[in-house]
Write a protein that holds these residues in place. Structure first.
Motif, PDB file in Angstrom:
ATOM      1  N   ALA A  37       0.817  -1.280  -0.128  1.00  0.00           N
ATOM      2  CA  ALA A  37      -0.012   0.215  -0.096  1.00  0.00           C
ATOM      3  C   ALA A  37       0.910   1.278  -0.129  1.00  0.00           C
ATOM      4  O   ALA A  37       0.396   2.468  -0.472  1.00  0.00           O
ATOM      5  CB  ALA A  37      -1.018  -0.002   1.248  1.00  0.00           C
ATOM      6  N   ALA A  38       2.068   1.282   0.621  1.00  0.00           N
ATOM      7  CA  ALA A  38       3.140   2.427   0.402  1.00  0.00           C
ATOM      8  C   ALA A  38       4.206   2.219  -0.555  1.00  0.00           C
ATOM      9  O   ALA A  38       4.588   1.191  -0.627  1.00  0.00           O
ATOM     10  CB  ALA A  38       3.638   2.451   1.791  1.00  0.00           C
ATOM     11  N   PRO A  39       4.626   3.223  -0.985  1.00  0.00           N
ATOM     12  CA  PRO A  39       5.680   3.046  -1.960  1.00  0.00           C
ATOM     13  C   PRO A  39       6.981   2.544  -1.468  1.00  0.00           C
ATOM     14  O   PRO A  39       7.826   2.290  -2.415  1.00  0.00           O
ATOM     15  CB  PRO A  39       5.862   4.576  -2.788  1.00  0.00           C
ATOM     16  CG  PRO A  39       5.405   5.516  -1.548  1.00  0.00           C
ATOM     17  CD  PRO A  39       4.325   4.545  -0.778  1.00  0.00           C
ATOM     18  N   ASP A  40       7.262   2.710  -0.227  1.00  0.00           N
ATOM     19  CA  ASP A  40       8.451   2.021   0.634  1.00  0.00           C
ATOM     20  C   ASP A  40       8.393   1.061   1.179  1.00  0.00           C
ATOM     21  O   ASP A  40       9.205   0.327   1.725  1.00  0.00           O
ATOM     22  CB  ASP A  40       9.148   3.201   1.577  1.00  0.00           C
ATOM     23  CG  ASP A  40       8.053   3.740   2.447  1.00  0.00           C
ATOM     24  OD1 ASP A  40       6.766   3.044   2.351  1.00  0.00           O
ATOM     25  OD2 ASP A  40       8.518   4.102   3.381  1.00  0.00           O
ATOM     26  N   ASP A  41       7.246  -0.155   0.733  1.00  0.00           N
ATOM     27  CA  ASP A  41       6.980  -1.139   1.253  1.00  0.00           C
ATOM     28  C   ASP A  41       8.099  -2.109   0.678  1.00  0.00           C
ATOM     29  O   ASP A  41       8.623  -2.166  -0.305  1.00  0.00           O
ATOM     30  CB  ASP A  41       5.481  -1.721   0.865  1.00  0.00           C
ATOM     31  CG  ASP A  41       4.669  -1.167   1.969  1.00  0.00           C
ATOM     32  OD1 ASP A  41       5.203  -0.569   3.136  1.00  0.00           O
ATOM     33  OD2 ASP A  41       3.313  -1.209   1.943  1.00  0.00           O
ATOM     34  N   GLY A  42       8.351  -3.147   1.444  1.00  0.00           N
ATOM     35  CA  GLY A  42       9.403  -4.326   1.186  1.00  0.00           C
ATOM     36  C   GLY A  42       9.259  -4.717  -0.169  1.00  0.00           C
ATOM     37  O   GLY A  42      10.263  -5.052  -0.959  1.00  0.00           O
ATOM     38  N   ILE A  43       8.234  -5.234  -0.718  1.00  0.00           N
ATOM     39  CA  ILE A  43       8.268  -5.797  -2.003  1.00  0.00           C
ATOM     40  C   ILE A  43       8.643  -4.858  -3.140  1.00  0.00           C
ATOM     41  O   ILE A  43       9.160  -5.319  -4.219  1.00  0.00           O
ATOM     42  CB  ILE A  43       6.856  -6.223  -2.535  1.00  0.00           C
ATOM     43  CG1 ILE A  43       5.806  -4.927  -2.372  1.00  0.00           C
ATOM     44  CG2 ILE A  43       6.266  -7.233  -1.546  1.00  0.00           C
ATOM     45  CD1 ILE A  43       4.290  -5.393  -2.760  1.00  0.00           C
ATOM     46  N   TYR A  44       8.547  -3.393  -3.100  1.00  0.00           N
ATOM     47  CA  TYR A  44       9.184  -2.691  -4.042  1.00  0.00           C
ATOM     48  C   TYR A  44      10.661  -2.426  -4.007  1.00  0.00           C
ATOM     49  O   TYR A  44      11.207  -2.563  -4.971  1.00  0.00           O
ATOM     50  CB  TYR A  44       8.569  -1.106  -3.868  1.00  0.00           C
ATOM     51  CG  TYR A  44       6.933  -1.323  -4.112  1.00  0.00           C
ATOM     52  CD1 TYR A  44       6.323  -1.607  -5.231  1.00  0.00           C
ATOM     53  CD2 TYR A  44       5.997  -0.845  -3.020  1.00  0.00           C
ATOM     54  CE1 TYR A  44       5.010  -1.879  -5.381  1.00  0.00           C
ATOM     55  CE2 TYR A  44       4.758  -0.783  -2.954  1.00  0.00           C
ATOM     56  CZ  TYR A  44       4.127  -1.438  -4.515  1.00  0.00           C
ATOM     57  OH  TYR A  44       2.667  -1.490  -4.514  1.00  0.00           O
ATOM     58  N   VAL A  45      11.085  -2.620  -2.689  1.00  0.00           N
ATOM     59  CA  VAL A  45      12.505  -2.649  -2.248  1.00  0.00           C
ATOM     60  C   VAL A  45      13.077  -3.759  -3.209  1.00  0.00           C
ATOM     61  O   VAL A  45      14.132  -3.828  -3.688  1.00  0.00           O
ATOM     62  CB  VAL A  45      13.082  -2.525  -0.731  1.00  0.00           C
ATOM     63  CG1 VAL A  45      14.562  -2.599  -0.634  1.00  0.00           C
ATOM     64  CG2 VAL A  45      12.081  -1.247  -0.342  1.00  0.00           C
ATOM     65  N   LEU A  46      12.573  -5.122  -3.196  1.00  0.00           N
ATOM     66  CA  LEU A  46      13.007  -6.334  -3.607  1.00  0.00           C
ATOM     67  C   LEU A  46      13.105  -6.032  -5.274  1.00  0.00           C
ATOM     68  O   LEU A  46      14.118  -6.396  -5.818  1.00  0.00           O
ATOM     69  CB  LEU A  46      11.827  -7.579  -3.331  1.00  0.00           C
ATOM     70  CG  LEU A  46      11.738  -7.969  -2.100  1.00  0.00           C
ATOM     71  CD1 LEU A  46      10.770  -9.129  -1.981  1.00  0.00           C
ATOM     72  CD2 LEU A  46      13.176  -8.199  -1.295  1.00  0.00           C
ATOM     73  N   VAL A  47      12.080  -5.383  -5.939  1.00  0.00           N
ATOM     74  CA  VAL A  47      12.348  -5.089  -7.305  1.00  0.00           C
ATOM     75  C   VAL A  47      13.303  -4.112  -7.360  1.00  0.00           C
ATOM     76  O   VAL A  47      14.130  -4.411  -8.592  1.00  0.00           O
ATOM     77  CB  VAL A  47      10.833  -4.509  -7.729  1.00  0.00           C
ATOM     78  CG1 VAL A  47      10.928  -4.198  -9.280  1.00  0.00           C
ATOM     79  CG2 VAL A  47       9.778  -5.527  -7.594  1.00  0.00           C
ATOM     80  N   ASN A 176      -0.451 -10.828   2.558  1.00  0.00           N
ATOM     81  CA  ASN A 176      -1.612 -10.225   1.945  1.00  0.00           C
ATOM     82  C   ASN A 176      -1.091  -9.013   1.038  1.00  0.00           C
ATOM     83  O   ASN A 176      -1.573  -7.983   1.085  1.00  0.00           O
ATOM     84  CB  ASN A 176      -2.856  -9.947   2.991  1.00  0.00           C
ATOM     85  CG  ASN A 176      -3.300 -10.919   3.632  1.00  0.00           C
ATOM     86  OD1 ASN A 176      -3.456 -12.055   2.968  1.00  0.00           O
ATOM     87  ND2 ASN A 176      -3.241 -10.681   5.066  1.00  0.00           N
ATOM     88  N   TYR A 177       0.030  -9.147   0.328  1.00  0.00           N
ATOM     89  CA  TYR A 177       0.572  -8.164  -0.137  1.00  0.00           C
ATOM     90  C   TYR A 177       0.009  -8.232  -1.906  1.00  0.00           C
ATOM     91  O   TYR A 177      -0.397  -9.134  -2.211  1.00  0.00           O
ATOM     92  CB  TYR A 177       2.037  -8.221  -0.291  1.00  0.00           C
ATOM     93  CG  TYR A 177       2.885  -9.294  -1.361  1.00  0.00           C
ATOM     94  CD1 TYR A 177       3.034  -8.979  -2.562  1.00  0.00           C
ATOM     95  CD2 TYR A 177       2.964 -10.630  -0.719  1.00  0.00           C
ATOM     96  CE1 TYR A 177       3.616 -10.087  -3.576  1.00  0.00           C
ATOM     97  CE2 TYR A 177       3.406 -11.600  -1.489  1.00  0.00           C
ATOM     98  CZ  TYR A 177       3.835 -11.283  -2.923  1.00  0.00           C
ATOM     99  OH  TYR A 177       4.410 -12.269  -3.793  1.00  0.00           O
ATOM    100  N   LYS A 178       0.216  -7.145  -2.711  1.00  0.00           N
ATOM    101  CA  LYS A 178      -0.245  -6.927  -3.905  1.00  0.00           C
ATOM    102  C   LYS A 178       0.819  -5.412  -4.417  1.00  0.00           C
ATOM    103  O   LYS A 178       0.743  -4.704  -3.613  1.00  0.00           O
ATOM    104  CB  LYS A 178      -1.500  -6.747  -4.135  1.00  0.00           C
ATOM    105  CG  LYS A 178      -2.291  -5.278  -3.936  1.00  0.00           C
ATOM    106  CD  LYS A 178      -3.882  -5.496  -4.180  1.00  0.00           C
ATOM    107  CE  LYS A 178      -4.509  -4.118  -3.704  1.00  0.00           C
ATOM    108  NZ  LYS A 178      -5.897  -4.055  -4.251  1.00  0.00           N
ATOM    109  N   PHE A 179       1.137  -5.829  -5.491  1.00  0.00           N
ATOM    110  CA  PHE A 179       1.875  -4.821  -6.057  1.00  0.00           C
ATOM    111  C   PHE A 179       0.840  -3.722  -6.805  1.00  0.00           C
ATOM    112  O   PHE A 179      -0.208  -4.241  -7.542  1.00  0.00           O
ATOM    113  CB  PHE A 179       2.747  -5.276  -7.428  1.00  0.00           C
ATOM    114  CG  PHE A 179       3.872  -6.042  -7.066  1.00  0.00           C
ATOM    115  CD1 PHE A 179       5.043  -5.473  -6.617  1.00  0.00           C
ATOM    116  CD2 PHE A 179       3.877  -7.447  -6.953  1.00  0.00           C
ATOM    117  CE1 PHE A 179       6.395  -6.120  -6.049  1.00  0.00           C
ATOM    118  CE2 PHE A 179       5.097  -8.062  -6.437  1.00  0.00           C
ATOM    119  CZ  PHE A 179       6.180  -7.487  -6.238  1.00  0.00           C
ATOM    120  N   ARG A 180       1.252  -2.707  -6.750  1.00  0.00           N
ATOM    121  CA  ARG A 180       0.335  -1.197  -7.190  1.00  0.00           C
ATOM    122  C   ARG A 180       1.257  -0.780  -8.439  1.00  0.00           C
ATOM    123  O   ARG A 180       2.415  -0.374  -8.300  1.00  0.00           O
ATOM    124  CB  ARG A 180      -0.050  -0.295  -6.104  1.00  0.00           C
ATOM    125  CG  ARG A 180      -1.002  -0.815  -5.146  1.00  0.00           C
ATOM    126  CD  ARG A 180      -1.328   0.189  -4.034  1.00  0.00           C
ATOM    127  NE  ARG A 180      -2.549  -0.183  -3.290  1.00  0.00           N
ATOM    128  CZ  ARG A 180      -2.740  -1.163  -2.423  1.00  0.00           C
ATOM    129  NH1 ARG A 180      -1.750  -1.923  -2.123  1.00  0.00           N
ATOM    130  NH2 ARG A 180      -3.893  -1.155  -1.734  1.00  0.00           N
TER     131      ARG A 180
END
Length: 613
Positions: A37-47, A176-180
């Motif tokens: 939900a936030a741009p600095d969440d971990g899944i975006y850091v992985l990318v 419960n993550y999802k990429f935005r």
């Protein structure tokens, strides 16, 4: 006490291998986890960690295209660089402090210098595959949560040189993550703005920039600039800026291609230098706050061995432009002193417009000074007895506290809702600000209303954003209102306030809407909290005929014992996001202005009727 000490033996000491340590302390490597939900969440850091390696290859002149596909939680990234040396593929993705960037001749101004990034992605993925292609040969390995599962031998191939990564973030860690799409788009666009000539193909869409930071500002600016963007370039530095009609200061800063969302020494140096150079150009003692009011700017520097405040690299700590070299302040100031001063001398029309804007800001500031002082005095007195803000212990400015990115302020309506949240919140990272009713519609008003209206003034003080968003005390500002007509109206009024006077708060991704359950469905064994009719139907099927259904009409009806489930680990937040082509002034004029007829027609045309199930 002696008994406790005697139990501390060699058996209490244990060493973790690389993947265990990353999985046990992911925050040390990727910041916070989050659900996307936030741009600095971990899944975006992985990318980003994988992308950074491909970008470094491009910077070194290897490969002009990166292909990215992200769908159904699976991310794949393919570059056309040199590829990892085939005999070192496994070492590069599974051994800490192993990489090709320690020799600064090969990667002189790289982002990823510590050899951790791809290892963190590997350890935090339930599926991780790496393939390297070099000179007609390829090597492929597959991992599961950092454990090597398949280690294929080197074999011939006709594929072009480069690397291919594919991973699925671990659902045990990222729940419960999802990429935005909007956050990924911004990430990829920033890579292109900073690396002209690079093409990123993301899910079939091409991203390419020809003019660097000039494109960044023109593509993302809200409304028309007061004068054409000033775009200046030098060795290891590029800046672009203009002024607009809105309030605040809006900065995008970068180091070696890394988006430093929390700024740092380079951004501070730019803010200081741009005010000094402009003041010296006009030979008048204009205040820095008047010069920078309404500025929109981007600054990018390249630094040898940059020092960041954390592994996520969101804030630059380097005080020098290179080891034992010039200070960051002097470097930025000398650059602007030459380039900006020359530009203003050659473009008199721009210089005149800029000075007119400065004088307008100065006039407004002086008009506000009296009421600002009264408001501060009133705030000091009321704060002694003010119960609107129930603060937390950790704030965004606490640079040494790893929990700072979790700092949250809930803005609630009424005492009952704020009472439930206050009793169930995490007192370390979650604060609560209580509204007494519907706030004022601030559309079309000047900033004077921020000080005249006690509630707005106290909210501004709680957030600490009067002078700059850099002083913001909370990483997340969460609007927590009922999901009814009145609650929706309060949301709009608060968003109007932020967009009118503090648009950077929304632009920088700090504002969210709290989702709370509409229903509780339970039987004697299980309880389900449902956020939609679909979830309610599914829960009824699971509970069977004995299902007891409760409809929550407002936040105040949810007990503190239940509320802890909705603002804890499983919190659901909807980010408030301004699209690339959105115009804040037009949005506010339509939804909050006096065009009643047009708005009514829009509502009627877009009204959805849903049958009750």
């Amino acid at each position: 006490m002696a008994e406790t000490g005697s139990n501390y033996t060699e058996d209490n000491i244990r060493s973790l291998d690389w993947k265990e340590h990353i999985r046990l302390r992911p925050g040390m490597y990727i910041g916070k986890l989050g659900d996307g939900a936030a741009p600095d969440d971990g899944i975006y850091v992985l990318v980003k960690e994988i992308m950074d390696n491909s970008i470094d290859e491009f910077v070194m002149g290897n490969g002009r295209q990166i292909k990215v596909r992200i769908k159904d939680g699976i991310a794949s990234i393919r570059d056309y660089g040199r590829g990892i040396p085939l005999g070192k593929v496994n070492d590069c993705v599974s051994k800490i402090n192993t990489g090709g960037k320690y020799d600064s001749k090969a990667f002189k101004k790289s982002v990823g210098l510590n050899g951790v990034g791809t290892k963190a992605v590997n350890a935090l993925s339930e599926y991780f595959m790496v393939r390297s292609i070099r000179d007609g040969q390829k090597k492929e390995s597959v991992y599961k949560r950092g454990e090597l599962i398949t280690d294929s031998p080197i074999e011939p191939t006709e594929e072009k040189n480069g690397t291919y990564f594919e991973f699925t973030a671990d659902h045990e860690i990222f729940k419960n993550y999802k990429f935005r799409k909007q956050y990924l788009e911004k990430l990829f666009w920033n890579y292109c703005y900073l690396n002209r000539g690079l093409t990123i193909n993301y899910n079939g869409e091409k991203y390419l920039s020809k003019n660097g930071l000039l494109d960044l500002l023109n593509d993302n600016m809200d409304g028309d600039p007061l004068y054409p963007v000033i775009h200046l370039e030098g060795e290891d530095i590029e800046v672009a800026f203009t002024h607009v009609r809105s309030y605040g200061e809006d900065y995008s800063s970068f180091v070696n291609g890394q988006h430093t969302t929390q700024g740092g020494t380079h951004q501070s140096a730019f803010r200081e230098a741009v005010a000094k150079v402009i003041r010296d150009f006009y030979t008048k003692k204009y205040e820095a706050i008047d010069i920078r009011q309404s500025i929109v700017a981007a600054v990018a520097v390249k630094v040898i061995e940059p020092v960041f405040e954390s592994q996520t690299k969101t804030k630059l700590g380097s005080t020098e432009i290179e080891p034992d070299g010039q200070s960051m302040r002097a470097f930025v100031n000398d650059f602007l002193k030459e380039k900006l001063d020359n530009f203003l001398h050659r473009n008199q029309e721009v210089a005149d417009t800029l000075e007119k804007k400065i004088k307008q800001s100065e006039k407004e500031r002086k008009e506000l000074s009296g009421i600002r002082k009264l408001a501060r005095d009133r705030a000091k007195k009321s704060n002694l007895h003010n119960k609107k803000l129930r603060d937390c212990r950790v704030h965004l400015g606490d640079s040494k506290d790893d929990r700072k990115l979790e700092s949250t302020l809930f803005i609630t309506e009424g005492d009952s809702a704020s009472g439930s949240i206050t009793k169930s919140r995490n007192v370390n990272t979650q604060g609560v600000f209580s509204l007494r009713g519907k706030p004022l519609n601030s559309y079309g008003l000047t900033k004077k209303v921020v000080y005249e209206n006690e509630e707005f003034n106290l909210l501004q003080a709680a957030l600490n954003i009067e002078d700059s968003i850099e002083d913001l005390r909370y990483n997340k500002v969460v609007i927590a209102t009922d999901a009814d007509v009145d609650g929706m109206h309060i949301r709009l009024l608060l968003l109007t306030f932020f967009l009118q006077f503090f648009p950077d708060l929304v632009r920088k991704g700090h504002v969210y809407i709290l989702q709370t359950p509409l229903f509780r469905v339970r039987n004697k064994k299980e309880t389900f909290y449902c956020y939609s009719d679909r979830e309610r139907i599914d829960a009824i099927e699971k509970c069977g005929k004995a299902a007891e259904i409760t409809r929550f009409k407002g936040l105040g009806e949810i007990s503190p014992d239940e509320f802890k489930y909705f603002i804890g680990e499983d919190i659901r937040l909807d980010p408030v996001y301004i699209g690339k082509s959105a115009n804040i002034e037009e949005i506010l004029a339509f939804y909050m202005g006096k065009n009643t007829g047009d708005r009514q027609e829009f509502i009627i045309d877009n009204l959805r009727l849903e049958e009750a199930v």
